[in-house]
Design a protein around this motif. Structure first.
Motif, short mmCIF file in Angstrom:
data_model
loop_
_atom_site.label_atom_id
_atom_site.label_comp_id
_atom_site.label_asym_id
_atom_site.label_seq_id
_atom_site.Cartn_x
_atom_site.Cartn_y
_atom_site.Cartn_z
N ASP A 169 37.67 3.34 104.12
CA ASP A 169 38.56 4.92 104.61
C ASP A 169 37.51 5.21 105.50
O ASP A 169 38.37 5.46 107.11
CB ASP A 169 38.46 5.91 103.49
CG ASP A 169 39.85 4.96 102.70
OD1 ASP A 169 40.32 3.95 102.79
OD2 ASP A 169 39.74 5.42 101.32
N ARG A 170 36.14 5.23 105.97
CA ARG A 170 35.68 5.63 106.43
C ARG A 170 35.29 5.21 107.72
O ARG A 170 35.30 5.84 109.21
CB ARG A 170 34.22 6.36 105.82
CG ARG A 170 33.05 6.77 107.06
CD ARG A 170 33.52 8.03 106.77
NE ARG A 170 32.66 9.03 108.41
CZ ARG A 170 33.33 8.48 109.47
NH1 ARG A 170 34.11 8.78 109.54
NH2 ARG A 170 32.27 10.03 110.71
N ALA A 171 35.51 4.01 108.22
CA ALA A 171 35.61 3.53 109.16
C ALA A 171 36.71 3.21 109.81
O ALA A 171 36.74 2.92 110.77
CB ALA A 171 35.14 1.47 108.39
N ALA A 172 38.18 3.76 109.13
CA ALA A 172 39.32 3.47 109.46
C ALA A 172 39.48 5.12 110.00
O ALA A 172 39.95 4.80 111.19
CB ALA A 172 40.45 3.50 107.85
N GLU A 173 38.57 5.88 109.68
CA GLU A 173 38.76 6.91 110.16
C GLU A 173 38.22 7.45 111.70
O GLU A 173 38.07 7.58 112.47
CB GLU A 173 38.12 7.93 109.32
CG GLU A 173 38.85 8.67 108.31
CD GLU A 173 37.91 9.50 106.85
OE1 GLU A 173 37.28 9.78 107.44
OE2 GLU A 173 39.09 9.77 106.10
N GLU A 205 30.92 0.86 110.05
CA GLU A 205 30.90 1.67 110.83
C GLU A 205 29.67 1.37 111.71
O GLU A 205 30.55 1.33 112.98
CB GLU A 205 30.56 2.96 109.71
CG GLU A 205 31.36 3.88 108.87
CD GLU A 205 30.86 4.24 108.55
OE1 GLU A 205 31.03 5.93 108.80
OE2 GLU A 205 30.81 4.54 106.90
N GLU A 206 28.97 0.48 111.78
CA GLU A 206 27.81 0.01 112.75
C GLU A 206 29.00 -0.98 113.35
O GLU A 206 28.29 -0.79 114.76
CB GLU A 206 26.70 -0.89 111.99
CG GLU A 206 25.98 -0.16 111.07
CD GLU A 206 26.26 1.11 109.77
OE1 GLU A 206 25.66 2.16 108.96
OE2 GLU A 206 27.38 0.00 109.13
N LEU A 207 29.68 -1.61 112.92
CA LEU A 207 30.29 -2.54 113.96
C LEU A 207 30.98 -1.86 114.32
O LEU A 207 31.65 -2.18 115.80
CB LEU A 207 31.02 -3.53 113.14
CG LEU A 207 31.77 -4.61 113.76
CD1 LEU A 207 30.53 -5.68 114.26
CD2 LEU A 207 32.70 -5.64 112.86
N LEU A 211 31.20 -1.81 118.75
CA LEU A 211 32.48 -3.01 119.93
C LEU A 211 33.54 -2.58 120.31
O LEU A 211 34.10 -2.16 121.52
CB LEU A 211 33.12 -4.07 118.29
CG LEU A 211 32.26 -5.24 117.53
CD1 LEU A 211 33.06 -5.38 117.28
CD2 LEU A 211 31.69 -6.23 119.08
N VAL A 212 33.39 -1.05 119.66
CA VAL A 212 34.71 -0.42 120.21
C VAL A 212 33.68 0.22 121.46
O VAL A 212 33.50 0.79 121.73
CB VAL A 212 35.14 0.90 119.62
CG1 VAL A 212 36.03 1.68 119.60
CG2 VAL A 212 35.82 0.58 118.25
#
Length: 339
Positions: A169-173, A205-207, A211-212
């Motif tokens: 969920d945190r990575a999605a946010e 989250e680190e990825l 990358l983004v």
């Protein structure tokens, strides 16, 4: 009909003879057309079965004439017609004369071998117009509007499932925050991330951080979010990154001032019980940007926001007049925000 209902009908093999896709989320419009094309036309038939028109160059009566013409070498055909501004209240500045009575006639007795899709980049149609009223009665208006924050989270999870990757969920946010909630960017970044981790992989989250790709505007947006959350180490690290990319400090100040003005406007409109969608329409923003700005604004009262905007104006003047070192001025401002 709403977007999901329209897709459900298409997946069941039921097609309306005419659709009007309207809204600012062009990614949804493209996905809608692709879904119809995939369900309705065999890949080997697409060269003969798909026609595209721009209504700033072609009249609606000529498009309808094509729709009524029997398909060549294929059982059915798909026609798309973009820039259908005559459905909106805006003045049509094009040189093409559209005979909307011809469209009205066609809607009363459309052919069964053509699906005709009109597209218009507008969040609202002019429902005072007879043609729009008729289309509404036929239930063929398909809104393609920016997704709410909750819908964006659901969309990201669906994409992760489709790519067979695990997304917390945190990575999605974080992914939504870093892309500003724009579906085209989200889709491209999601595809890139999925390729990086591979099927069955986990997106961290680190990825996402690594990358983004983020624009300057988005980085400033995130920088303010870090300050609001009192994560000053991350805020200063992001500022350092922006400066290493040779971003002009005056531009950063300008973007900060814009975001704090948005926070103030969102705070005022929220007090008047406006929804995120209504505020987004008023300010010309994405609903997700409104949600984040509302959350950021909770850390400040109206007086404090007005004072911050005034401080940024003063800082801008000092930078331009040589009254303060630009980088030092930015750093002192950020420290002041956390007090």
């Amino acid at each position: 009909m709403d977007y999901k209902q329209a897709l459900k009908q298409i997946d069941e093999g039921r097609f309306e003879p005419v659709y009007v896709c309207y809204g600012s989320e062009s990614y949804l419009i493209r996905q809608f057309i692709r879904r119809i094309s995939d369900k309705m036309i065999e890949p080997e038939h697409r060269d003969f079965a798909v026609s595209k028109y721009d209504l700033t160059e072609t009249s609606v009566q000529n498009v309808i004439a094509d729709a009524e013409t029997l398909p060549f070498m294929v059982p059915r055909k798909l026609i798309t017609a973009g820039n259908a501004q005559f459905f909106t209240g805006s003045k049509d500045s094009g040189k093409v004369e559209h005979q909307l009575d011809r469209l009205t006639e066609y809607l009363q007795s459309p052919v069964d071998y053509t699906v005709l899709i009109f597209m218009v980049q507008a969040d609202k149609l002019d429902e005072r117009k007879k043609i729009v009223k008729l289309l509404k009665e036929k239930n063929v208006l398909v809104p393609c509007l920016p997704l709410t924050a909750e819908e964006l989270q659901q969309w990201v999870r669906r994409e992760a499932k489709r790519e067979d990757v695990t997304l917390t969920d945190r990575a999605a946010e974080q992914l939504v925050l870093y892309t500003g909630g724009h579906l085209q960017t989200l889709a491209a970044e999601m595809e890139k991330i999925a390729l990086n981790v591979g099927r069955g992989g986990t997106v961290t989250e680190e990825l996402i951080e690594a990358l983004v790709v983020r624009s300057t505007e988005q980085n400033v947006f995130i920088l303010i979010e870090q300050v609001v959350q009192l994560r000053l180490d991350k805020a200063f690290a992001l500022l350092e990154e922006l400066l290493k990319q040779r971003e002009e400090p005056i531009k950063i100040v300008m973007l900060m001032a814009r975001q704090f003005r948005i926070m103030l406007q969102v705070k005022e409109l929220s007090k008047q019980s406006y929804s995120h969608q209504q505020i987004a329409g008023q300010l010309g923003l994405h609903p997700y940007a409104v949600k984040v700005a509302e959350g950021q604004a909770r850390a400040y009262d109206t007086e404090k926001l007005s004072r911050i905007i005034s401080q940024l104006s003063d800082l801008d003047f000092k930078m331009k007049s040589g009254g303060i070192d630009k980088v030092l001025g930015l750093e002192l401002f950020l420290l002041g925000l956390a007090v």
